[in-house]
Design an enzyme around this catalytic site. Structure first.
Site, short mmCIF file in Angstrom:
data_model
loop_
_atom_site.label_atom_id
_atom_site.label_comp_id
_atom_site.label_asym_id
_atom_site.label_seq_id
_atom_site.Cartn_x
_atom_site.Cartn_y
_atom_site.Cartn_z
CD GLU A 191 0.41 -9.04 -2.21
OE1 GLU A 191 0.10 -9.64 -1.18
OE2 GLU A 191 -0.40 -8.79 -3.12
CD GLU A 214 -2.02 -7.68 -8.45
OE1 GLU A 214 -2.87 -7.52 -7.54
OE2 GLU A 214 -1.09 -8.50 -8.35
O1 G3I Z 1 -10.91 -22.23 -4.67
C1 G3I Z 1 -12.25 -21.84 -4.92
C2 G3I Z 1 -12.71 -22.38 -6.23
O2 G3I Z 1 -12.66 -23.76 -6.24
C3 G3I Z 1 -14.12 -21.89 -6.52
O3 G3I Z 1 -14.44 -22.17 -7.85
C4 G3I Z 1 -14.24 -20.39 -6.30
C5 G3I Z 1 -15.68 -19.97 -6.37
O4 G3I Z 1 -15.83 -18.68 -5.85
O5 G3I Z 1 -13.69 -20.01 -5.06
C6 G3I Z 1 -12.33 -20.35 -5.03
O6 G3I Z 1 -11.60 -19.63 -4.08
C7 G3I Z 1 -11.25 -18.32 -4.48
C8 G3I Z 1 -9.76 -18.14 -4.63
O7 G3I Z 1 -9.42 -16.84 -4.96
C9 G3I Z 1 -9.18 -19.07 -5.66
O8 G3I Z 1 -7.82 -19.18 -5.45
C10 G3I Z 1 -11.78 -17.33 -3.50
O9 G3I Z 1 -13.19 -17.42 -3.42
C11 G3I Z 1 -11.32 -15.95 -3.85
O10 G3I Z 1 -11.77 -15.06 -2.91
C12 G3I Z 1 -9.83 -15.89 -3.99
O11 G3I Z 1 -9.42 -14.56 -4.13
C13 G3I Z 1 -8.42 -14.14 -5.04
C14 G3I Z 1 -7.19 -13.73 -4.24
O12 G3I Z 1 -6.25 -13.06 -5.06
C15 G3I Z 1 -6.49 -14.95 -3.65
O13 G3I Z 1 -6.00 -15.77 -4.66
C16 G3I Z 1 -8.98 -12.94 -5.82
O14 G3I Z 1 -10.03 -13.40 -6.67
C17 G3I Z 1 -7.89 -12.28 -6.61
O15 G3I Z 1 -8.38 -11.12 -7.24
C18 G3I Z 1 -6.77 -11.89 -5.66
O16 G3I Z 1 -5.77 -11.27 -6.40
C19 G3I Z 1 -4.74 -10.65 -5.63
C20 G3I Z 1 -3.45 -10.83 -6.38
O17 G3I Z 1 -3.23 -12.20 -6.65
C21 G3I Z 1 -2.28 -10.24 -5.62
N1 G3I Z 1 -2.52 -8.85 -5.28
C22 G3I Z 1 -3.80 -8.57 -4.60
C23 G3I Z 1 -4.96 -9.13 -5.42
C24 G3I Z 1 -6.28 -8.79 -4.80
O18 G3I Z 1 -6.39 -9.39 -3.54
#
Ligand code: G3I
Length: 388
Positions: free
Chosen positions: A181, A297
């Protein structure tokens, strides 16, 4: 000519959706609109039949395509049924969280590969390929990043990170999302690049640098530039497509070791501004640079669709099949990954929930791991795809 058919189908669907509500207001399901109007949203005649329930990875493999999905370690560890379905359906696994900076680098000087290694082993044990996501991104940075990384030390951090991680997994990774991105025309730079911390600290050449370091440490992995928000025929996506093409052309012309483009494809079920010709042309342009293409994705957000489950599933399935029919027509496309396998675990339930509180249904399997029409749609697209 499949494309003409596709336009017709989406347009027909949209015409029906258009009768439900105006474009801007489609998100809000007004009380009472469904009973009469669902009948007008009738794609119920559309056929999603498949000949057999051969797993997606096998159907894809028949055409020289790899099918797989994103998954998290905690989900595989806590749900044996999910682990079994994952192993049955997927030929490639990509960690949804575990290879991002915030997971790998708890402190500036320590790398923690525990979760990533577990997933790499799961993939290996079940005969799956393993994908890396992602080495350079403006999100999912650890909490310490802001206070520690600056213009003076950014290059050291970037190079050290990429070198350490790619070396750790060298030989085990099918493809790495080296940079994720990096474009954002809305940031108003003439090159269309995003004003990310990396760009602010290092200038546009951080992208080329990232690919060179990755290539040196893992010469076997396919090195991918991955991007989002570019699938539709709207000015923002058009601008993103042209920024990406410009970036890819520049990288190629400088001899950067980049091998593929990753098109994320977080689609919308209600969106009618899907232009098969324009997307197809974009993919052909990418392929003409000598790059492979991976759909990295894929999922379909149903936030703005009516409540009715059957109808919702049909529209989501139609979105999958229409999209994949266009994309798989391009032979440079070698892989399709959905961003998760089961509705229960999708990021969409947190990031694009429905306003009526109903569970979202964006993926091929429902929350009980039963295949949905979306599964059929993906299967049908693989069955119809030309062989690579
Ligand atoms: O860090 C805490 C963790 O300790 C805990 O166990 C967990 C419990 O819910 O929360 C964790 O944080 C999460 C984080 O990812 C972990 O890195 C957040 O809640 C969660 O919302 C977060 O979101 C992810 C996001 O990327 C950021 O990394 C999504 O699940 C994931 O689907 C999303 O993926 C992205 C791709 O990498 C890039 N393209 C878009 C895509 C969707 O946004």
């Amino acid at each position: 000519m499949p494309n003409r058919k596709l336009v017709t189908r989406r347009q027909a669907l949209w015409l029906s959706l258009g009768t439900l509500t105006s474009i801007g207001a489609i998100a809000t399901a007004k009380a009472g609109y469904e009973s009469q109007q669902i009948e007008s949203l009738d794609n119920s005649k559309r056929n999603f039949k498949v000949a057999a329930y051969t797993p997606l990875k096998k159907r894809a493999a028949t055409k020289g395509i790899i099918y797989g999905a994103a998954i998290r370690r905690d989900l595989l560890q806590s749900n044996p049924k999910l682990a079994a379905s994952f192993a049955q359906q997927c030929g490639i696994l990509v960690p949804e969280w575990e290879l991002k900076w915030n997971f790998l680098r708890p402190t500036p000087n320590r790398f923690d590969f525990t979760a990533g290694d577990w997933l790499a082993k799961f993939a290996r044990t079940h005969g799956m390929l393993f994908r890396g996501h992602t080495l350079v991104w403006h999100e999912a940075l650890p909490p310490w990043f802001k206070g520690v990384v600056n213009r003076q030390n950014a290059e050291k951090f970037l190079v050290e990170h990429i070198a350490t991680v790619t070396k750790h997994y060298a030989g085990q990774v099918h493809s790495w999302d080296v940079v994720n991105e990096a474009t954002k025309p809305g940031d108003k730079r003439s090159d269309g690049l995003r004003n990310s911390p990396w760009l602010k600290f290092l200038g546009p050449d951080y992208i080329e640098l990232a690919f060179r370091v990755a290539a040196e440490k893992d010469p076997k992995a396919l090195l991918v530039y991955n991007d989002t928000e570019l699938e539709y025929d709207i000015p923002e996506h058009e601008a993103t497509r042209s920024a990406i093409l410009k970036l890819l052309e520049r990288l190629k012309s400088r001899g950067t070791p980049i091998h593929a483009f990753g098109i994320q494809s977080h689609l919308w079920g209600h969106e009618n501004r899907f232009n098969p010709k324009k997307l197809r042309k974009f993919l052909a342009d990418v392929a003409s640079l000598g790059l492979k293409i991976l759909v990295t994705e894929l999922d379909v957000r149903d936030k703005n669709l009516p409540k009715d489950l059957k109808l919702r599933d049909r529209v989501v399935a139609a979105t999958y099949e229409d999209y994949l029919s266009v994309v798989l027509d391009e032979k440079a496309v070698i892989a399709v990954l959905t961003w998760g396998l089961s509705d229960r675990d999708s990021w969409i339930s947190k990031y694009a929930p429905r306003s009526d509180g109903l569970a979202v249904r964006p993926l091929p399997f429902d929350s009980n791991l039963k295949p949905k029409l979306a599964w059929n749609a993906i299967a049908r697209a693989f069955d119809r795809a030309p062989k690579r």
